[in-house]
Design a protein around this motif. Structure first.
Motif, mmCIF file in Angstrom:
data_model
loop_
_atom_site.group_PDB
_atom_site.id
_atom_site.type_symbol
_atom_site.label_atom_id
_atom_site.label_comp_id
_atom_site.label_asym_id
_atom_site.label_seq_id
_atom_site.Cartn_x
_atom_site.Cartn_y
_atom_site.Cartn_z
ATOM 1 N N UNK A 1 0.208 9.693 -7.376
ATOM 2 C CA UNK A 1 -1.061 9.267 -6.752
ATOM 3 C C UNK A 1 -1.566 8.464 -7.756
ATOM 4 N N UNK A 2 -1.759 6.556 -7.037
ATOM 5 C CA UNK A 2 -2.775 5.823 -8.359
ATOM 6 C C UNK A 2 -4.228 6.188 -7.816
ATOM 7 N N UNK A 3 -5.529 6.134 -8.851
ATOM 8 C CA UNK A 3 -6.895 6.467 -7.844
ATOM 9 C C UNK A 3 -7.507 5.376 -9.027
ATOM 10 N N UNK A 4 -6.697 4.510 -10.030
ATOM 11 C CA UNK A 4 -7.399 4.009 -11.015
ATOM 12 C C UNK A 4 -6.759 2.427 -11.148
ATOM 13 N N UNK A 5 -5.958 2.365 -10.214
ATOM 14 C CA UNK A 5 -5.075 0.949 -10.252
ATOM 15 C C UNK A 5 -5.717 -0.313 -10.153
ATOM 16 N N UNK A 6 -5.717 -1.305 -11.322
ATOM 17 C CA UNK A 6 -6.323 -2.668 -10.787
ATOM 18 C C UNK A 6 -4.780 -3.538 -10.249
ATOM 19 N N UNK A 7 -5.757 -4.047 -9.103
ATOM 20 C CA UNK A 7 -4.725 -5.490 -8.610
ATOM 21 C C UNK A 7 -2.990 -5.426 -9.060
ATOM 22 N N UNK A 8 -2.395 -5.734 -8.660
ATOM 23 C CA UNK A 8 -1.410 -6.351 -9.195
ATOM 24 C C UNK A 8 -1.141 -5.714 -10.790
ATOM 25 N N UNK A 9 -0.840 -4.798 -10.844
ATOM 26 C CA UNK A 9 -0.716 -3.602 -12.212
ATOM 27 C C UNK A 9 0.383 -3.507 -12.184
#
Lengths: 311, 311
Positions: free
Chosen positions: B95-103
């Motif tokens: 589960x990813x909550x850090x993600x900048x777009x186009x990561x």
DNA sequence: GTGAAAGCGCTAACAA
DNA sequence: TTGTTAGCGCTTTCAC
């Protein structure tokens, strides 16, 4: 064997390109070590916990360990279940911050030979390495500060007496106040929440004994006192001074900003992790096994000299 | 085979007594599943994160999974390192909550076939299941609320535009304000901290354009505005109304209590975990893969009708 | 010094 | 249905 650095570089580049990753699981099965440390906390949602966790992680990361956090939600059944989870995950060691005194989890972990470090607590019956804040010193500073301001009638709102830090702080309060101690002005709560603090403070207000200042065993208890201040129109610090413990986030922005004892949670986490690493590397014996971390009085707006009595 | 319940009980009792515990490591090596889920967050110390983590844990626990939390500290190098750690621990999903777009982490994880769920973010280029708050609806409610109070000149302080929620909120603000939008009253910060919010607000105050209310992309930005209020003697809400986003702990105790958009972080965590479980059990395809969670305007003391101009 | 082989404890495949 | 066996990928031992 020494290999040419260039060769080493090319090998790891090739490994990366092929998507090779050594299998940690297989390694763990073989070596019986997981490079994982369990950390039992009460509840991540308590703002004092995350800095501690980060401190632990930070130091353990330097040694290649990963931290598995388990929440007990202040429930001893759940605590034992989470302990079993950590055991079944075969953690190499544990950091415990949930521990009531004389806790079966502590004794069990120690008996099983798992390296353990206690954080914020001290066990009554077993000798376990641990890190605690200077609870006595901090409480004493709080009392001194109020005495210096001229307060004589100082009340104390204690947390539930199942955690050793809670016991220490209460004892320190009684000691620090000495002959000024009025046992009627000491209230022991059933927990550590704002609601507990509010109820205790209301009991004090509704009691027959006067006081001009309150020391609490934690900022969260103090939060409840702010609610009562607001509700009953009591002006702090004019009518009542208040000192907390911990220096939680945002308490510096409250009206009035809370005077409190700052506890270096992050550093305590690091310290606990360091004690654990000592055990994991098998070089315990050196160095102190019980660490007391200094705390600091932070004076803000919630404390002032007592109002001069009319007449 | 059916065994007598009593027999089953005696067997497990004996197992317990002998201290037997099935070896999770060996099982994982054999089955290639670890029953562990990785969760990448920015920083546990951010008060919005722990409720989310607890929500994720709570739901995954029901399915026998353990959560391994990795902090990126808002640093993309560290993010990739932590991703490698999670991979090397052979987590079953992330589960990813850090993600900048186009990561690269998102695309990498998806490409490797690891089940992934995005939380608070949406990826630009790949189709990944995710959970987001109703950022547009929330921002619109904030603007409507201020318009209903009579505000016309409304400023906006946006977070750094690397996170999709941040982009969505800014877009929603511009849309909601419509013809009243004054682009000079929109400030985009370099981050999400109180310091960033304070700097942005100072820039607005020192600019030539008047405004009677500010909407911020997050409560933490708003915290900085409180500092500027205090510093410059600006009375909120009389001279300037303020709306936050998230409903962080303790913002209801500030002077004045913050009007904000409440985001159900715990529930969003559960929801994200549910989406992940679907993938882990291989029954994705059914149900929606992108979930938008409703938010709620919480009106408190930091908003009021604009002061009537003298004359 | 190098290389082969055994085995960690489990599960899944297979044989009986 | 029940019992046996191979093998997951690594480390460590042992033979060379």
């Amino acid at each position: 064997m020494r290999v040419h650095p260039e060769t080493a570089r090319r090998v790891s580049a090739a490994a990366r390109a092929l998507g090779y990753q050594p299998n940690t699981i297989a390694r763990s099965l073989r070596t019986r070590r997981t490079s994982t440390v369990g950390m039992m906390v009460t509840d991540l949602t308590n703002p004092l916990i995350p800095p501690t966790v980060r401190g632990v992680e930070q130091l353990l990361e330097e040694h290649g360990y990963t931290v598995l956090v388990a929440n007990t939600d202040y429930d001893s059944d759940r605590e034992e279940r989470q302990y079993e989870v950590l055991r079944s995950r075969r953690v190499d060691g544990m950091i415990l911050t949930t521990a009531s005194r004389a806790n079966p989890v502590i004794t069990g972990a120690v008996a099983s030979g798992t390296p353990v470090v206690l954080l914020h607590d001290a066990a009554d019956d077993v000798d376990v390495p641990g890190v605690v804040a200077d609870n006595s010193g901090g409480t004493r500073r709080a009392v001194e500060h109020l005495r210096e301001l001229g307060h004589q009638r100082i009340a104390y709102i204690a947390g539930r007496q199942i955690r050793s830090f809670s016991v220490e702080r209460l004892r320190a309060f009684r000691d620090a106040l000495g002959p000024l101690l009025r046992e009627e002005l000491v209230v022991i709560c059933d927990g550590f929440t704002a609601a507990h603090g509010a109820a205790a403070f209301r009991a004090l207000l509704d009691g027959p004994h006067e006081f001009t200042a309150v020391v609490t065993a934690s900022d969260s208890l103090a939060m409840g006192i702010y609610d009562v201040f607001a509700h009953r129109g009591i002006v702090c610090p004019d009518e009542c001074s208040l000192v907390g413990f911990h220096d939680m986030p945002l308490v510096d922005k409250l009206p009035p900003p809370l005077t409190t004892i700052r506890v270096p949670h992050h550093q305590m986490g690091r310290q606990a992790a360091a004690l654990l690493v000592e055990q994991l590397l098998g070089r315990n014996g050196s160095g102190p096994r019980r660490v007391t971390v200094p705390v600091e009085l932070v004076v803000r707006g919630s404390t002032a000299p007592p109002a001069v009595r009319p007449g």
